[in-house]
Scaffold this motif. Structure first.
Motif, PDB file in Angstrom:
ATOM      1  N   UNK A  16       0.707  -1.362   0.059  1.00  0.00           N
ATOM      2  CA  UNK A  16       0.066   0.103   0.036  1.00  0.00           C
ATOM      3  C   UNK A  16       0.602   1.205  -0.048  1.00  0.00           C
ATOM      4  N   UNK A  17       2.071   1.304   0.575  1.00  0.00           N
ATOM      5  CA  UNK A  17       2.753   2.263   0.831  1.00  0.00           C
ATOM      6  C   UNK A  17       3.338   2.546  -0.883  1.00  0.00           C
ATOM      7  N   UNK A  18       3.800   1.711  -1.274  1.00  0.00           N
ATOM      8  CA  UNK A  18       4.208   1.833  -2.807  1.00  0.00           C
ATOM      9  C   UNK A  18       2.914   2.478  -3.787  1.00  0.00           C
ATOM     10  N   UNK A  32       0.127   7.199  -6.436  1.00  0.00           N
ATOM     11  CA  UNK A  32      -0.955   8.090  -6.580  1.00  0.00           C
ATOM     12  C   UNK A  32      -0.404   9.264  -6.489  1.00  0.00           C
ATOM     13  N   UNK A  33       0.551   9.516  -5.620  1.00  0.00           N
ATOM     14  CA  UNK A  33       1.121  10.897  -5.464  1.00  0.00           C
ATOM     15  C   UNK A  33       1.851  11.282  -6.835  1.00  0.00           C
ATOM     16  N   UNK A  49      12.729  -1.314  -3.884  1.00  0.00           N
ATOM     17  CA  UNK A  49      11.887  -0.263  -3.127  1.00  0.00           C
ATOM     18  C   UNK A  49      12.139   1.036  -3.276  1.00  0.00           C
ATOM     19  N   UNK A  50      12.193   1.262  -4.783  1.00  0.00           N
ATOM     20  CA  UNK A  50      12.031   2.711  -5.411  1.00  0.00           C
ATOM     21  C   UNK A  50      11.087   2.703  -6.385  1.00  0.00           C
TER      22      UNK A  50
END
Length: 486
Positions: free
Chosen positions: A213-215, A220-221, A245-246
């Motif tokens: 969900x963080x990714x 979305x941002x 993780x990027x």
């Protein structure tokens, strides 16, 4: 309203979609001739270029210069998204990560850029359709060969060179933005195949099932910030890759993508109609769309390929698009949704039998889990000598079968004789290219599922398990929308 369709063979446009329908080439000369014919009393003419893919976008600047108003996203913003150097500068200004890239018009330039970026690299001409002439190259010699043949695919634009993100998750986002800067996320679609497969050829799932969900929040941002910076009014499609993780932005297209109908069916919101009203001046708030869209269930899109009609074409997937259609499967779980999509695409996954496995050295560690699940489900495994030895060394029973050039009966014979029910075959390089291609062709001609990526194999195994545990049922789309905000 007047519509121009350059492909009457598809009969894809209903006669009552518009007041008049022209089947003409989408060239500037032909479009301006239609404009002149339709212009009455010297009035203004406005046009929409977002629904026709890449071809109309190439006409936007010239149409504006000819006095035709382009509704929605401005031609300059369209060019900003298409021009690699301008778009890279914008992402740098927004502090949004992107793979290292460059543009080249000669072999010398290409070598210098690839040496600076680091191999492997993705190379492609700009402003082309369906990934045409796109390739992944691993060394300077292959790059030289590409530059001598592929530049002609788009002589007025340079070749784009990007670092290829191996073993990355790839995702697509469709969004709608209005004149106030509000950006509505229609959906985040996770590709089932790994990065390097054209988005049109990759199966995808909404909502994402492996991405955190963080990714998703980061995606979305980034989508909102890019949409506002480009001044998008109407539809946009953004492609992302996640590695170590990027989240990286691969590209952004200020137009409708092929996934808009899929997302519209999954969410119950007609995104094309929403975009048309937004381009006509409405805001998303006025249309009652004040939050990102969601889905009730799991929806998988799978491509449909025409390989059976082209005997000489290899079925291996890559950066150049080969599919000619797509289907969708919906359910409450990923396994059942994938199984439905696979069935809709004309393939049937086996419930039992023998699976042939042949993977390259890089894929061998990752094939172990898939192999164990197949054996645990009662399947018998056969494999080429190297893959079989690797599986046995890790406690997985696998029989050895001849390659095509090693003897008879070989794996192609086994497929033709109906002794193989599924194939997992990842490319093994030039040394065994003929073997791999022969096996894939035999599988296609005899209706045997042939999966060429490990992520696709993992999804197929999950679908097979779902088929064993549950009976598939038909569920109307309207039942998915019941009780949801959409």
């Amino acid at each position: 309203t007047v519509m121009v369709n350059c492909n009457p063979e598809t009969v894809s446009t209903d006669y009552d979609t518009s007041d008049r329908l022209y089947f003409e080439p989408l060239t500037l000369e032909d479009v301006l001739a239609i404009v002149e014919k339709e212009r009455t009393g010297g009035g203004e003419v406005s046009c929409v270029v977002q629904f026709g893919g890449q071809t109309p976008l190439k006409l936007s600047l010239a149409l504006q210069e000819a006095g035709v108003e382009v509704l929605g996203t401005s031609p300059d913003s369209i060019d900003l998204a298409e021009d690699r150097e301008r778009f890279s500068a914008l992402l740098n200004e927004l502090e949004i990560p992107q793979p290292p890239s460059g543009t080249a018009t000669s072999r010398e330039q290409a070598r210098e850029i690839a040496g600076r970026i680091g191999y492997p690299v993705v190379v492609r001409p700009s402003y082309v359709l369906g990934g045409r002439a796109m390739a992944i190259v691993y060394d300077p010699a292959a790059l030289d060969r590409y530059m001598t043949t592929a530049v002609d695919a788009s002589p007025e634009h340079p070749v784009l060179i990007d670092q290829f993100l191996e073993d990355a998750f790839e995702l697509d986002v469709d969004a709608v933005a209005d004149r106030t800067g509000t950006v509505l996320i229609g959906g985040i679609m996770e590709h089932i195949e790994e990065a390097g497969i054209h988005s049109g050829d990759s199966s995808c799932v909404v909502p994402p099932y492996l991405v955190s969900e963080a990714h998703q929040q980061t995606i979305r941002d980034y989508t909102r910030r890019i949409g506002r910076a480009l001044g998008v009014v109407g539809l946009m499609n953004a492609q992302y890759a996640i590695k170590r993780d990027t989240v990286y932005v691969l590209e952004v297209n200020p137009r409708a993508s092929r996934t808009v109908p899929y997302l519209s069916k999954a969410t119950g919101v007609p995104l094309a109609k929403v975009a048309a009203r937004v381009m006509g001046g409405k805001t998303l708030a006025e249309l009652g769309l004040d939050r990102d869209l969601s889905v009730s269930g799991v929806f998988v899109k799978s491509p449909v390929f025409p390989f059976i009609r082209f005997p000489g074409v290899d079925t291996i997937l890559g950066p150049e698009m080969k599919s000619t259609g797509e289907v969708m499967g919906g359910s409450t779980t990923f396994g059942r949704a994938f199984a439905k999509a696979y069935l809709s695409a004309g393939q049937e996954l086996p419930a039992s039998g023998t699976v042939f496995v042949s993977v390259n050295n890089d894929d061998k560690p990752n094939v172990l889990q898939v192999a164990r699940q197949l054996v645990g489900g009662g399947f018998r495994l056969v494999a080429t000598r190297g893959t079989a030895a690797y599986l046995r060394a890790h406690g997985i029973d696998a029989e050895t079968v001849f390659k095509v050039n090693e003897g008879r009966p070989n794996i192609a014979d086994e497929v033709v004789n109906g002794r193989i029910q599924m194939i997992i075959n990842t490319p093994l390089g030039r040394a065994s290219f003929f073997d791999d291609r022969t096996v894939r062709r035999a599988a296609m001609m005899h209706g045997v599922p042939c999966i060429t990526t490990l992520t696709g194999a993992a999804a197929a195994v999950e679908a097979i398990r779902a088929l064993r545990e549950h009976t598939l049922v038909v569920r109307p789309l309207q039942d998915y929308y019941a009780g949801s905000a959409t």
